[in-house]
Enzyme design. Structure first.
Site, short mmCIF file in Angstrom:
data_model
loop_
_atom_site.label_atom_id
_atom_site.label_comp_id
_atom_site.label_asym_id
_atom_site.label_seq_id
_atom_site.Cartn_x
_atom_site.Cartn_y
_atom_site.Cartn_z
N TYR A 141 22.04 -60.41 -67.28
CA TYR A 141 21.69 -60.55 -65.86
C TYR A 141 22.61 -59.67 -65.03
O TYR A 141 23.81 -59.64 -65.27
CB TYR A 141 21.88 -62.01 -65.41
CG TYR A 141 20.58 -62.71 -65.19
CD1 TYR A 141 19.59 -62.15 -64.38
CD2 TYR A 141 20.31 -63.95 -65.78
CE1 TYR A 141 18.39 -62.79 -64.18
CE2 TYR A 141 19.10 -64.59 -65.58
CZ TYR A 141 18.14 -64.00 -64.77
OH TYR A 141 16.95 -64.63 -64.57
N GLU B 89 22.06 -59.06 -61.20
CA GLU B 89 21.63 -58.97 -59.81
C GLU B 89 22.65 -58.20 -58.99
O GLU B 89 23.85 -58.40 -59.14
CB GLU B 89 21.46 -60.36 -59.18
CG GLU B 89 20.12 -60.99 -59.49
CD GLU B 89 20.24 -62.11 -60.48
OE1 GLU B 89 21.12 -62.02 -61.36
OE2 GLU B 89 19.46 -63.07 -60.36
N THR C 76 6.14 -44.50 -60.56
CA THR C 76 6.36 -45.21 -61.81
C THR C 76 7.07 -44.23 -62.72
O THR C 76 7.13 -43.03 -62.43
CB THR C 76 5.04 -45.67 -62.46
OG1 THR C 76 4.19 -44.53 -62.58
CG2 THR C 76 4.36 -46.74 -61.63
N LYS D 268 4.21 -42.51 -66.51
CA LYS D 268 2.98 -41.69 -66.56
C LYS D 268 3.34 -40.29 -67.05
O LYS D 268 3.86 -40.17 -68.16
CB LYS D 268 2.29 -41.73 -65.20
CG LYS D 268 1.84 -43.16 -64.83
CD LYS D 268 1.05 -43.20 -63.55
CE LYS D 268 0.47 -44.58 -63.30
NZ LYS D 268 1.26 -45.38 -62.36
N ARG E 52 7.67 -48.21 -69.08
CA ARG E 52 6.87 -48.82 -68.01
C ARG E 52 7.80 -49.37 -66.93
O ARG E 52 8.63 -50.24 -67.22
CB ARG E 52 6.07 -49.95 -68.65
CG ARG E 52 5.04 -50.64 -67.81
CD ARG E 52 4.01 -51.30 -68.69
NE ARG E 52 3.31 -50.26 -69.44
CZ ARG E 52 2.36 -49.48 -68.94
NH1 ARG E 52 1.96 -49.64 -67.70
NH2 ARG E 52 1.79 -48.55 -69.67
N ASP F 93 3.54 -41.91 -52.68
CA ASP F 93 3.52 -42.55 -54.00
C ASP F 93 3.16 -41.45 -55.00
O ASP F 93 2.00 -41.06 -55.11
CB ASP F 93 2.47 -43.67 -53.98
CG ASP F 93 2.31 -44.35 -55.32
OD1 ASP F 93 2.81 -43.81 -56.33
OD2 ASP F 93 1.66 -45.40 -55.38
N1 DSN Z 1 -3.00 -48.39 -63.14
C1 DSN Z 1 -2.52 -47.12 -62.69
C2 DSN Z 1 -3.45 -46.03 -63.01
O1 DSN Z 1 -4.09 -46.11 -64.03
O2 DSN Z 1 -3.54 -45.07 -62.27
C3 DSN Z 1 -2.16 -47.12 -61.27
O3 DSN Z 1 -1.20 -48.07 -61.08
#
Ligand code: DSN
Length: 436
Positions: A52, A54, A238, A241, A247, A212
């Protein structure tokens, strides 16, 4: 890496091993997915999950207001090594993107977006944001998301003829609605986004700018796409990707928003950070700083262009006529065209060992759960080592599925061919061996 699960929990092992086999034997074309390195995998599966932590590996000095790594910013003891890990992730991300400040704690892109909204706008404020069916994300204002529930959302879309952003149309909307914030970035927009132009519009109407960049974070890291960091007040992403990390989410911002962003992530919207995932983020960022990562990102784009060209040669219509990025959208035609819907085509592709997702196309005649499009992306196949000539084969498989979308036997035959093709591009071979 799975020997304990295999020995102690065979039921769980079976499900996990089947997923490993699925990833190996199928063509992964979901534009938002990728395959992480063994290094990233190891970090994500490490003992850091036990801790933990925080708070942050720093605090803001009461005297100067400046962030100081030397000040203890955690609410629990025993964080001295966790602090090192989180600091590595932060400093590497700052270096990749040239950001003033980075928060690596968001558990996901949606949570990063929530903390970013909370840092920039108040409930009830007007936000100008990309329409979901034109490529936006749920958190960009869908009525069922916190964003649509808490803010007065005005949506912009793509131009009907060109299917790309018309910055004059967006500017006019901004002038008319005087938003407090403009949000851009997309989940299904195949062309380059001009963040400098968005900044100009935001400045003209006195709005904050949030970007984003989740989908294109890897491309941005190596200069294959314009970097939003110099233009936006806050950039969210994120890490799993095109960036090919674990993730998770991340926020990059200008110095003046640092404290507020940190506050909105913890304690605003999250509790204990996932330090094993943060370690995996640090590992992925280290990879992103190497020269071969740039080659990888270039190849993603080359592959996307090769796939788009080959699909068009197979008579598919692509939204905006192609791609500048890692993704493209096939428009299967409207609901009266007699062809399969996105949902039907997604199912047929699945039966043939090709994983993709249905997606609305701009001005879609079908609802989102049925949709008229299929979204395809090349990051995962590029990680497997596929090149332009392989994209031709992938396009041919997709065309064969389209011609036989209702023929189970034919789809099973294609699946066999897909599996043989995938065997030329090994993925996690040692893990597969271990499981047998
Ligand atoms: N689920 C994602 C995507 O496939 O683009 C977006 O968060």
């Amino acid at each position: 890496m799975m020997q304990f699960i295999k020995k102690n929990d065979p039921e769980l092992f079976d499900a996990m091993f089947n997923e490993l086999k699925r990833q190996t034997e199928n063509l992964e074309l979901i534009a938002s997915e990728n395959f992480v390195s063994r290094t990233v995998l190891e970090a994500a599966g490490s003992v850091l999950t036990n801790k933990y932590a925080e708070g942050y590996p720093y605090r803001y000095s009461r005297k100067t207001g400046k962030l100081k790594y030397k000040l203890y910013g955690r609410y629990y003891g025993g964080c001295e090594y966790i602090d090192e890990v989180e600091k590595l992730a932060i400093e590497r991300a700052k270096k990749i993107y040239g950001a003033d400040h980075v928060n690596v704690q968001p558990h996901s892109g949606s949570q990063a977006n929530m903390a970013a909204y909370f840092s920039l706008v108040k409930p009830g404020d007007t936000v100008l944001s990309l329409e979901l069916s034109h490529g936006g994300h749920l958190t960009h204002g869908h009525p069922l998301s916190f964003s649509g529930m808490m803010y007065d959302i005005v949506a912009y879309g793509v131009n009907k003829d060109t299917e790309v952003f018309d910055y004059n149309e967006i500017r006019e909307l901004a002038i008319k609605h005087e938003p407090k914030m403009i949000l851009t970035g997309a989940s299904a927009y195949p062309r380059e986004i001009d963040f400098a132009k968005f900044k100009e519009i935001a400045d003209e109407v006195g709005a904050k700018l949030m970007v984003d960049m989740a989908h294109i974070a890897g491309l941005v890291a190596t200069g294959e796409h314009q970097n939003p960091v110099p233009y936006a007040d806050i950039v969210t992403t994120t890490t799993h990707k095109t960036l090919r990390g674990p993730r998770g989410g991340m926020i990059l911002c200008k110095e003046k928003f640092a404290k507020e962003v940190d506050k909105q992530v913890f304690p605003g919207t999250q509790g204990g950070p996932l330090e094993h995932v943060i370690a995996a983020k640090a590992a992925a960022f280290q990879e992103a700083l190497q020269d071969d990562f740039s080659q990888y990102q270039k190849q993603i784009v080359k592959n996307a262009q090769a796939l788009a060209t080959a699909l068009k040669e197979n008579n598919f219509r692509l939204v905006a006529d192609g791609t500048d990025t890692h993704l493209m959208l096939i428009d299967l035609g409207n609901k009266d065209s007699g062809g399969p819907s996105g949902k039907k085509m997604e199912g047929a592709l699945d039966k043939a060992g090709i994983t993709a997702n249905k997606n609305t196309v701009p001005f879609d005649s079908r609802p989102p759960f049925v949709a008229s499009g299929i979204r395809l992306g090349t990051p995962a196949l590029t990680t497997r080592g596929m090149k332009e000539k392989d994209m031709k084969q992938v396009a041919d498989f997709i065309a064969e599925v389209f011609q036989n979308y209702d023929d189970k036997e034919k789809l099973a035959e294609i699946k066999k061919n897909v599996r043989e093709f995938c065997a030329n591009f090994p993925l996690y071979p040692d893990l597969l061996k271990e499981g047998k």
